[in-house]
Design a protein around this motif. Structure first.
Motif, PDB file in Angstrom:
ATOM      1  N   THR A  29       0.829  -1.198   0.000  1.00 56.78           N
ATOM      2  CA  THR A  29       0.000   0.000   0.000  1.00 56.78           C
ATOM      3  C   THR A  29       0.866   1.252   0.000  1.00 56.78           C
ATOM      4  O   THR A  29       2.048   1.215   0.357  1.00 56.78           O
ATOM      5  CB  THR A  29      -0.922   0.023   1.227  1.00 56.78           C
ATOM      6  OG1 THR A  29      -0.109  -0.009   2.413  1.00 56.78           O
ATOM      7  CG2 THR A  29      -1.865  -1.176   1.239  1.00 56.78           C
ATOM      8  N   ASP A  39      -4.802   6.058  -1.491  1.00 56.73           N
ATOM      9  CA  ASP A  39      -5.720   4.930  -1.385  1.00 56.73           C
ATOM     10  C   ASP A  39      -5.970   4.311  -2.759  1.00 56.73           C
ATOM     11  O   ASP A  39      -6.286   5.012  -3.725  1.00 56.73           O
ATOM     12  CB  ASP A  39      -7.044   5.401  -0.776  1.00 56.73           C
ATOM     13  CG  ASP A  39      -7.934   4.243  -0.359  1.00 56.73           C
ATOM     14  OD1 ASP A  39      -7.432   3.114  -0.260  1.00 56.73           O
ATOM     15  OD2 ASP A  39      -9.138   4.486  -0.129  1.00 56.73           O
ATOM     16  N   TYR A  94      -1.088   0.850  -5.422  1.00 62.61           N
ATOM     17  CA  TYR A  94      -0.167  -0.123  -4.837  1.00 62.61           C
ATOM     18  C   TYR A  94       1.133  -0.128  -5.631  1.00 62.61           C
ATOM     19  O   TYR A  94       1.130   0.008  -6.856  1.00 62.61           O
ATOM     20  CB  TYR A  94      -0.790  -1.521  -4.848  1.00 62.61           C
ATOM     21  CG  TYR A  94      -2.083  -1.611  -4.069  1.00 62.61           C
ATOM     22  CD1 TYR A  94      -2.095  -1.997  -2.733  1.00 62.61           C
ATOM     23  CD2 TYR A  94      -3.300  -1.288  -4.679  1.00 62.61           C
ATOM     24  CE1 TYR A  94      -3.280  -2.076  -2.021  1.00 62.61           C
ATOM     25  CE2 TYR A  94      -4.492  -1.359  -3.965  1.00 62.61           C
ATOM     26  CZ  TYR A  94      -4.478  -1.746  -2.639  1.00 62.61           C
ATOM     27  OH  TYR A  94      -5.657  -1.812  -1.928  1.00 62.61           O
ATOM     28  N   THR A 116      -2.478  -8.544  -1.092  1.00 63.34           N
ATOM     29  CA  THR A 116      -2.533  -7.179  -0.555  1.00 63.34           C
ATOM     30  C   THR A 116      -3.648  -6.379  -1.212  1.00 63.34           C
ATOM     31  O   THR A 116      -4.406  -5.673  -0.546  1.00 63.34           O
ATOM     32  CB  THR A 116      -1.170  -6.492  -0.769  1.00 63.34           C
ATOM     33  OG1 THR A 116      -0.170  -7.191  -0.014  1.00 63.34           O
ATOM     34  CG2 THR A 116      -1.216  -5.044  -0.329  1.00 63.34           C
ATOM     35  N   ARG A 146      -4.688  -4.372   2.528  1.00 68.74           N
ATOM     36  CA  ARG A 146      -3.627  -4.174   3.528  1.00 68.74           C
ATOM     37  C   ARG A 146      -2.459  -5.093   3.173  1.00 68.74           C
ATOM     38  O   ARG A 146      -2.635  -6.111   2.501  1.00 68.74           O
ATOM     39  CB  ARG A 146      -4.125  -4.468   4.943  1.00 68.74           C
ATOM     40  CG  ARG A 146      -4.588  -5.894   5.170  1.00 68.74           C
ATOM     41  CD  ARG A 146      -5.048  -6.125   6.602  1.00 68.74           C
ATOM     42  NE  ARG A 146      -5.447  -7.507   6.820  1.00 68.74           N
ATOM     43  CZ  ARG A 146      -6.625  -8.009   6.541  1.00 68.74           C
ATOM     44  NH1 ARG A 146      -7.568  -7.221   6.027  1.00 68.74           N
ATOM     45  NH2 ARG A 146      -6.892  -9.278   6.763  1.00 68.74           N
ATOM     46  N   ASN A 147      -1.290  -4.751   3.646  1.00 67.29           N
ATOM     47  CA  ASN A 147      -0.086  -5.484   3.274  1.00 67.29           C
ATOM     48  C   ASN A 147      -0.105  -6.922   3.774  1.00 67.29           C
ATOM     49  O   ASN A 147      -0.435  -7.183   4.931  1.00 67.29           O
ATOM     50  CB  ASN A 147       1.164  -4.793   3.821  1.00 67.29           C
ATOM     51  CG  ASN A 147       1.486  -3.513   3.082  1.00 67.29           C
ATOM     52  OD1 ASN A 147       1.028  -3.286   1.967  1.00 67.29           O
ATOM     53  ND2 ASN A 147       2.281  -2.657   3.713  1.00 67.29           N
ATOM     54  N   GLU A 175       5.298  -6.904   4.683  1.00 64.39           N
ATOM     55  CA  GLU A 175       5.196  -5.768   5.610  1.00 64.39           C
ATOM     56  C   GLU A 175       6.557  -5.126   5.880  1.00 64.39           C
ATOM     57  O   GLU A 175       6.656  -3.891   5.980  1.00 64.39           O
ATOM     58  CB  GLU A 175       4.545  -6.220   6.922  1.00 64.39           C
ATOM     59  CG  GLU A 175       4.405  -5.142   7.976  1.00 64.39           C
ATOM     60  CD  GLU A 175       3.533  -3.956   7.535  1.00 64.39           C
ATOM     61  OE1 GLU A 175       3.693  -2.865   8.127  1.00 64.39           O
ATOM     62  OE2 GLU A 175       2.714  -4.124   6.602  1.00 64.39           O
ATOM     63  N   ARG A 215       7.439  -2.261   3.396  1.00 56.67           N
ATOM     64  CA  ARG A 215       6.390  -1.250   3.232  1.00 56.67           C
ATOM     65  C   ARG A 215       6.966   0.090   2.781  1.00 56.67           C
ATOM     66  O   ARG A 215       8.139   0.409   3.029  1.00 56.67           O
ATOM     67  CB  ARG A 215       5.612  -1.078   4.524  1.00 56.67           C
ATOM     68  CG  ARG A 215       6.416  -0.496   5.658  1.00 56.67           C
ATOM     69  CD  ARG A 215       5.666  -0.594   6.991  1.00 56.67           C
ATOM     70  NE  ARG A 215       6.423   0.065   8.059  1.00 56.67           N
ATOM     71  CZ  ARG A 215       7.416  -0.512   8.728  1.00 56.67           C
ATOM     72  NH1 ARG A 215       7.787  -1.741   8.426  1.00 56.67           N
ATOM     73  NH2 ARG A 215       8.046   0.153   9.675  1.00 56.67           N
TER      74      ARG A 215
END
Length: 413
Positions: free
Chosen positions: A349, A353, A356, A379, A384-385, A390, A393
């Motif tokens: 992310t 919004d 990606y 994702t 969400r990741n 993560e 990120r």
């Protein structure tokens, strides 16, 4: 004689089914638009359809499928990284690769070779021991071996390297492998198309539309489309895409060159890497030596190749394998490596919004193809990741949670 050839001879030719469906017009709207028709983009499309039931997806490629870095690498697959985050991520990719020919119903020529990272100094040998300990802690088959083991497995090697950089040992990674890079892209593309994903080649994204802090669509040279999510998976073209949404990143682009020699009788079963010499090579199933070096020492958005690269690589390779002086270089090429400050990717992310990012792959994007596609698809589907990405990120550069993979990724392999 192959059965297919015999049938054609006896029964006559018959229409061969298309590998991909014919390309149609762009729809007005898609749930997901993936920018980039390389291995990562096509893998993401495949897993969106297969594992999440999201099939209203368009893959937009400005050139042809696999024509970017997917087709401009040296096809090495490994998981002997330095950080726990990198080891877990790349080993998950290697595990997917091992069953990928069957999953995609295409021969990827996946070949387990073993991978030697040579050490030419006490400091390098300490780093190899460090990597081996991290690897073994996570169940990865890696170990440090001495010069005798290196000599036994690499015919013709000069352990003294012309007296300049004697080999003191190596990190041996048994699962190291190679695969046919274009087949990976074709296999993922066909599998995605068979599940309803649309693939549009020769379609350049010229803008990304937003409203209220989220993505609403993309503009292309074939028209505009609305969408709920945009996934950028374009490697060296990342700065051009992120500029469309005013999203600064620390990514810099450096050319990475490679070449192949004329084919010779198979002699090299393993993959050989030397960080000190900035050389890595393997032998293809056709007998060519596939070779590369470090990224060029300047930032440049270009895929041109140079005589200086071949000259420097040949000089160092002859120190390592003197008999290669007799080989002729058949062709050379370059890709655009998108490098981050910590030599790890940026995935998942972003502050916008619905937008990606899958970028920052530098010199190790091909080996991440399956797991990148799978985790990015998860994702996008969840918003969400995925836990495996993560650590990579987008905002880790603002909170100083860098991954620090340079010690295992900076040679250009």
């Amino acid at each position: 004689m192959p059965l297919r050839l015999l049938k054609q001879g006896l029964l006559g030719s018959e229409r061969e089914p298309r590998f991909f469906p014919e390309q149609g017009e762009l729809r007005d709207r898609y749930d997901v638009v993936i920018i980039g028709g390389g291995g990562h983009g096509l893998a993401c499309a495949h897993y969106l359809a297969k594992e999440h039931g999201i099939t209203n997806v368009a893959v937009l490629e400005q050139g042809y499928l696999g024509g970017g870095n997917t087709g401009r690498n040296t096809t090495i697959i490994r998981s002997n990284y330095l950080t726990p985050e990198g080891v877990r991520f790349y080993d998950a990719s290697l595990q997917l690769f091992q069953g990928l020919s069957e999953e995609l119903d295409i021969n990827l020529f996946y070949s387990t070779r073993g991978h030697y990272t040579l050490a030419h100094s006490d400091e390098a040998l300490r780093t190899m021991r460090w990597r081996a300990e991290v690897n073994r802690h996570h169940g990865i088959d890696s170990r440090v071996v001495g010069p005798d083991a290196v000599a036994a497995d690499i015919p013709g090697i000069d352990l003294e390297c012309g007296g300049n950089h004697p080999v003191m040992g190596a990190l041996y990674h048994a699962p190291g492998a190679v695969a046919r890079h274009d087949a990976v892209a074709w296999g993922y593309g066909r599998a995605a198309a068979n599940r309803g994903v649309e693939i549009h080649q020769q379609t350049r994204v010229t803008g990304i539309r937003t409203a209220g802090g989220r993505v609403t669509g993309v503009d292309t040279d074939r028209g505009a489309v609305d969408c709920g999510a945009v996934v950028s998976m374009v490697a060296g073209s990342t700065p051009r895409i992120t500029a469309m949404v005013d999203l600064p990143t620390p990514i810099e682009i450096y050319p990475l060159q490679a070449c192949v020699t004329e084919p010779v009788k198979p002699f090299l079963d393993t993959i050989v890497v030397s960080g000190s010499l900035h050389v890595y090579l393997s032998q293809s199933s056709r007998g060519e030596l596939v070779m590369g070096a470090a990224v060029d020492p300047y930032s440049l958005h270009s895929t041109r190749s140079s005589f200086e690269f071949v000259e420097g690589l040949a000089d160092r390779l002859i120190d390592l394998l003197p008999f290669t002086a007799r080989l002729r270089v058949n062709r050379q090429w370059a890709g655009m490596s998108d490098l981050t400050p910590d030599f790890a990717p940026i995935m998942g992310t972003t502050p916008l919004d619905g937008f990606y990012l899958d970028a920052g792959w530098g010199t190790w994007g091909f080996k991440a193809t399956p797991i990148s596609g799978q985790t990015m698809a998860a994702t996008v589907a969840a918003g969400r990741n995925h836990e495996l990405i993560e650590p990579f990120r987008f905002d880790r550069f603002t909170d100083f949670q860098l991954v620090g993979e340079k010690g295992a990724a900076s040679v250009g392999h």
